[in-house]
Design a protein around this motif. Structure first.
Motif, PDB file in Angstrom:
ATOM      1  N   GLU A 228      24.172 -17.515  17.925  1.00  0.00           N
ATOM      2  CA  GLU A 228      23.753 -16.736  19.093  1.00  0.00           C
ATOM      3  C   GLU A 228      22.801 -15.615  18.688  1.00  0.00           C
ATOM      4  O   GLU A 228      21.756 -15.407  19.315  1.00  0.00           O
ATOM      5  CB  GLU A 228      24.971 -16.152  19.809  1.00  0.00           C
ATOM      6  N   ALA A 229      23.161 -14.895  17.624  1.00  0.00           N
ATOM      7  CA  ALA A 229      22.325 -13.780  17.172  1.00  0.00           C
ATOM      8  C   ALA A 229      20.940 -14.257  16.749  1.00  0.00           C
ATOM      9  O   ALA A 229      19.925 -13.625  17.051  1.00  0.00           O
ATOM     10  CB  ALA A 229      23.017 -13.054  16.020  1.00  0.00           C
TER      11      ALA A 229
ATOM     12  N   LEU B  73      14.342 -14.734  21.242  1.00  0.00           N
ATOM     13  CA  LEU B  73      14.065 -14.396  22.639  1.00  0.00           C
ATOM     14  C   LEU B  73      13.493 -12.991  22.823  1.00  0.00           C
ATOM     15  O   LEU B  73      12.761 -12.741  23.789  1.00  0.00           O
ATOM     16  CB  LEU B  73      15.348 -14.518  23.479  1.00  0.00           C
ATOM     17  N   LEU B  74      13.823 -12.085  21.919  1.00  0.00           N
ATOM     18  CA  LEU B  74      13.430 -10.685  22.102  1.00  0.00           C
ATOM     19  C   LEU B  74      11.931 -10.493  22.324  1.00  0.00           C
ATOM     20  O   LEU B  74      11.534  -9.729  23.210  1.00  0.00           O
ATOM     21  CB  LEU B  74      13.923  -9.843  20.923  1.00  0.00           C
ATOM     22  N   PRO B  75      11.031 -11.152  21.540  1.00  0.00           N
ATOM     23  CA  PRO B  75       9.599 -10.975  21.809  1.00  0.00           C
ATOM     24  C   PRO B  75       9.168 -11.516  23.174  1.00  0.00           C
ATOM     25  O   PRO B  75       8.098 -11.147  23.668  1.00  0.00           O
ATOM     26  CB  PRO B  75       8.921 -11.770  20.677  1.00  0.00           C
TER      27      PRO B  75
ATOM     28  N   VAL C 297      22.533 -18.214  28.240  1.00  0.00           N
ATOM     29  CA  VAL C 297      23.908 -18.724  28.236  1.00  0.00           C
ATOM     30  C   VAL C 297      24.071 -19.624  27.020  1.00  0.00           C
ATOM     31  O   VAL C 297      23.293 -20.565  26.821  1.00  0.00           O
ATOM     32  CB  VAL C 297      24.222 -19.508  29.525  1.00  0.00           C
ATOM     33  N   PHE C 298      25.075 -19.321  26.202  1.00  0.00           N
ATOM     34  CA  PHE C 298      25.321 -20.076  24.973  1.00  0.00           C
ATOM     35  C   PHE C 298      26.589 -20.905  25.140  1.00  0.00           C
ATOM     36  O   PHE C 298      27.640 -20.390  25.530  1.00  0.00           O
ATOM     37  CB  PHE C 298      25.472 -19.130  23.786  1.00  0.00           C
ATOM     38  N   LEU C 299      26.493 -22.187  24.803  1.00  0.00           N
ATOM     39  CA  LEU C 299      27.633 -23.091  24.911  1.00  0.00           C
ATOM     40  C   LEU C 299      27.909 -23.721  23.555  1.00  0.00           C
ATOM     41  O   LEU C 299      27.042 -24.393  22.984  1.00  0.00           O
ATOM     42  CB  LEU C 299      27.365 -24.184  25.962  1.00  0.00           C
TER      43      LEU C 299
ATOM     44  N   VAL D 220      31.758 -20.707  26.370  1.00  0.00           N
ATOM     45  CA  VAL D 220      30.533 -20.354  27.088  1.00  0.00           C
ATOM     46  C   VAL D 220      30.394 -18.842  27.076  1.00  0.00           C
ATOM     47  O   VAL D 220      31.338 -18.121  27.409  1.00  0.00           O
ATOM     48  CB  VAL D 220      30.561 -20.863  28.548  1.00  0.00           C
ATOM     49  N   HIS D 221      29.238 -18.374  26.676  1.00  0.00           N
ATOM     50  CA  HIS D 221      28.966 -16.929  26.606  1.00  0.00           C
ATOM     51  C   HIS D 221      27.635 -16.650  27.289  1.00  0.00           C
ATOM     52  O   HIS D 221      26.586 -17.130  26.851  1.00  0.00           O
ATOM     53  CB  HIS D 221      28.923 -16.472  25.143  1.00  0.00           C
TER      54      HIS D 221
END
Length: 264
Positions: A63-64, A70-72, A54-56, A11-12
């Protein structure tokens, strides 16, 4: 999550901004509040509106790639991202307290349990960022108080103090307004049986204690800034009074000189 479900998952949690727009997101949506998107065969990305993802069970590349999407949608991007890592593991026995330094035990890798875990880590990440911000404000305000203790006055301007006061109010608004750390995750409304899991996570990451300490520090900052601003106002009023007295005295001297000159 659908079978085959892994028995252990990384989990990150990472905060990328102040707010993320989660409306109209493309992908296999598993939950809308918070937004949960399936990634790959068994991976999951959970997005919280207050700027945390949150990445699982995802690789670094996955993830990248998701963060690029998500950035926009991200507002108030932060340059230094706050991050936290953990592991979730299917418990051989019944779910219980989280062992020190060990993985988070869950009965199964169900979506609801992973949402509860994600909620706790997301709040922990946000608190970590605000703790750093408050520590920075305290470091900034310390010289103000030191000047007052050693010289009986402060060389800083009222606008500087108001900026500090504004910083503390902004952090307070983020913690109590947007994040609502003290509130339980929405999934518990439908799954009250998961409250014990959330309680263990809340204890593990000391969420309530950290919020209480943070609020106390914010109160100290607010009181200190207000006190120093009042002192500056008092000093300014004293200067104005002295100027008025000087002008009155000058007017008396000028008037007296004029009267004396006319008499001669």
């Amino acid at each position: 999550m659908s079978d085959p479900a892994p028995t252990q998952m990384s989990v990150h949690a990472v905060q990328i901004g102040d707010r993320i727009n989660t409306a109209g997101f493309d992908g296999e949506i598993l939950s809308s509040t918070p937004l949960a998107v399936r990634i790959g065969a068994s991976g999951l990305a959970v997005v919280f509106r207050y700027g945390v993802a949150v990445f699982l069970g995802l690789t670094a590349d996955q993830e990248a790639e998701f963060l690029e999407q998500l950035l926009p949608r991200t507002f108030g991007r932060i340059s230094t991202r706050e991050e936290e890592w953990a592991k979730v593991q299917v418990a051989k026995e019944a779910e219980g307290p989280i062992p020190v330094g060990g993985p988070i035990p869950v009965r199964e890798m169900s979506l609801e349990r992973l949402l509860v875990v994600s909620d706790a880590l997301a709040k922990s990440v946000v608190l970590g960022r605000h703790e750093r911000e408050v520590a920075s404000v305290i470091d900034t305000i310390e010289p103000f108080a030191r000047d007052l203790a050693t010289m009986g006055k402060t060389s800083k301007s009222r606008s500087d103090l108001l900026k500090l006061l504004g910083s503390s109010l902004l952090v307070q608004h983020r913690v109590s307004g947007r994040v609502a750390v003290g509130e339980k995750p929405d999934v518990l409304w439908d799954r009250p049986d998961l409250e014990r899991l959330y309680s263990w996570l809340e204890d593990e990451y000391e969420l309530s204690e950290r919020v209480e300490i943070l609020n106390r520090k914010l109160e100290v900052i607010s009181d200190t800034a207000t006190t120093l601003a009042d002192i500056i106002d008092a000093q300014r009023s004293l200067r104005l009074e002295l100027i008025v007295i000087f002008l009155i005295a000058f007017e008396i001297v000028v008037t007296g000189y004029e009267i004396f000159s006319r008499g001669h």
